[in-house]
Design an enzyme around this catalytic site. Structure first.
Site, short mmCIF file in Angstrom:
data_model
loop_
_atom_site.label_atom_id
_atom_site.label_comp_id
_atom_site.label_asym_id
_atom_site.label_seq_id
_atom_site.Cartn_x
_atom_site.Cartn_y
_atom_site.Cartn_z
N ARG A 11 42.65 54.99 -47.46
CA ARG A 11 42.36 55.64 -48.75
C ARG A 11 40.97 55.22 -49.18
NH1 ARG A 11 47.23 56.14 -51.69
NH2 ARG A 11 46.07 57.58 -53.02
N ASN A 56 46.19 53.63 -55.62
CA ASN A 56 44.78 53.65 -55.30
C ASN A 56 43.86 53.44 -56.50
OD1 ASN A 56 43.12 53.77 -53.07
ND2 ASN A 56 42.47 55.85 -53.57
N LYS A 69 57.40 51.61 -56.63
CA LYS A 69 57.44 53.07 -56.63
C LYS A 69 58.83 53.61 -56.26
CE LYS A 69 52.55 53.04 -55.51
NZ LYS A 69 51.52 53.36 -54.51
N PRO A 71 52.03 59.01 -57.46
CA PRO A 71 52.19 58.33 -58.75
C PRO A 71 52.19 56.81 -58.55
CG PRO A 71 54.09 59.75 -58.25
CD PRO A 71 53.19 59.78 -57.07
N GLU A 72 51.58 56.10 -59.49
CA GLU A 72 51.57 54.65 -59.39
C GLU A 72 52.74 54.09 -60.19
OE1 GLU A 72 47.77 52.80 -59.22
OE2 GLU A 72 46.74 54.62 -58.62
N ARG A 98 62.39 43.62 -49.54
CA ARG A 98 61.17 43.87 -48.75
C ARG A 98 59.96 44.08 -49.63
NH1 ARG A 98 64.67 46.97 -45.47
NH2 ARG A 98 64.13 48.92 -46.51
#
Ligand SMILES: [Zn+2]
Length: 264
Positions: A250, A165, A52, A2-3, A121
């Site tokens: 990817r 992606n 995410k 999932p984005e 981060r």
């Protein structure tokens, strides 16, 4: 995977359904049994997302940190839920709503300092652009030090948090940037465009609940994007062939004429 827009939607949904309520927490699978026992019956104060990552804040308890990874899935039920599957890591329920989580990469309790470190981060999240000033400049600064292709760099969550992606390919198409360009060679003005497009498209993803990068209301899933998985189709803008390659492990898609390579 999932984005960022789906993760932001989960945060809002779970906040709406369970926020302010005392939540029954369990780990049917057992792998999160200790953490679940610690949270069981506590009041959920808030749920927030960064890229995410999901963070659940409770009254008088540590933060629940969840990352779905490639295989993690939430399922939500009203009234009587079915029995949990053997892989159900976490079950949250209150007021007739039950949420099951299976297959996450991360489901753990963390101290506030660890949450701060994780957020530190991560790069800026386009979905928090309004509350986070000068974010595009921070992305420019991060990319100016990277020699990897821009197509790989914007998938790196420490540069920008939330793009996956599909969005990376679509954002580069819409800004006319060839994905093979070394990140540090992309002009600052273009990085600003990449940022602004990401803010716009992820925001649209949150509103519509799916990734749509073309204007209007496309009828089918295949009509929703410009280049993603369209290697067998002509470019919607120029009619040329869509290229496909691999970047950061990817597949990535682009149009050589709409996204020309820089003259070297
Ligand atoms: Zn084209």
């Amino acid at each position: 995977m999932p984005e960022g827009h789906s993760i932001a939607r989960f945060a809002k949904r779970h906040r709406d359904l369970l926020g302010g309520r005392k939540v029954a927490v369990a780990s049917p699978q057992g792998r999160f049994a200790k953490g679940a026992a610690r949270l069981d019956g506590r009041k959920l104060l808030d749920v927030s997302a960064h890229g995410k990552h999901l963070f659940y804040h409770w009254q008088r308890a540590e933060t629940l940190h969840i990352h779905l990874g490639l295989y993690g899935k939430f399922r939500t039920f009203r009234d009587e839920p079915p029995p949990p599957t053997p892989g159900t890591r976490l079950s949250l329920s209150a007021d007739g709503v039950t949420i099951y989580l299976a297959g996450p990469t991360v489901c753990e309790l963390i101290m506030p300092s660890a949450e701060e470190a994780i957020r530190g981060r991560l790069g800026p999240d386009p979905l928090q652009a309004e509350t986070d000033g000068n974010t595009a400049d921070r992305v420019v600064e991060k990319l100016s030090r990277r020699s990897i292709p821009i197509g790989a760099a914007i998938l790196d969550q420490s540069v920008m948090a939330g793009l996956g992606n599909i969005y990376r390919a679509e954002v580069l198409f819409l800004t006319g940037v060839n994905p093979t360009t070394p990140a540090r060679d992309v002009p600052a003005a273009k990085i600003h465009e990449i940022w602004d497009r990401s803010v716009e498209l992820l925001g649209r993803g949150v509103a519509e609940g799916k990734i749509v990068t073309v204007p209007g209301r496309p009828a089918t899933r295949a009509d929703r994007v410009y280049v993603y998985q369209r290697e067998r189709h002509p470019c919607r803008r120029c009619g040329g062939a869509i290229s496909m390659g691999e970047m950061a492990n990817r597949n990535i898609w682009w149009c050589e004429s709409c996204q020309p390579r820089q003259a070297s």
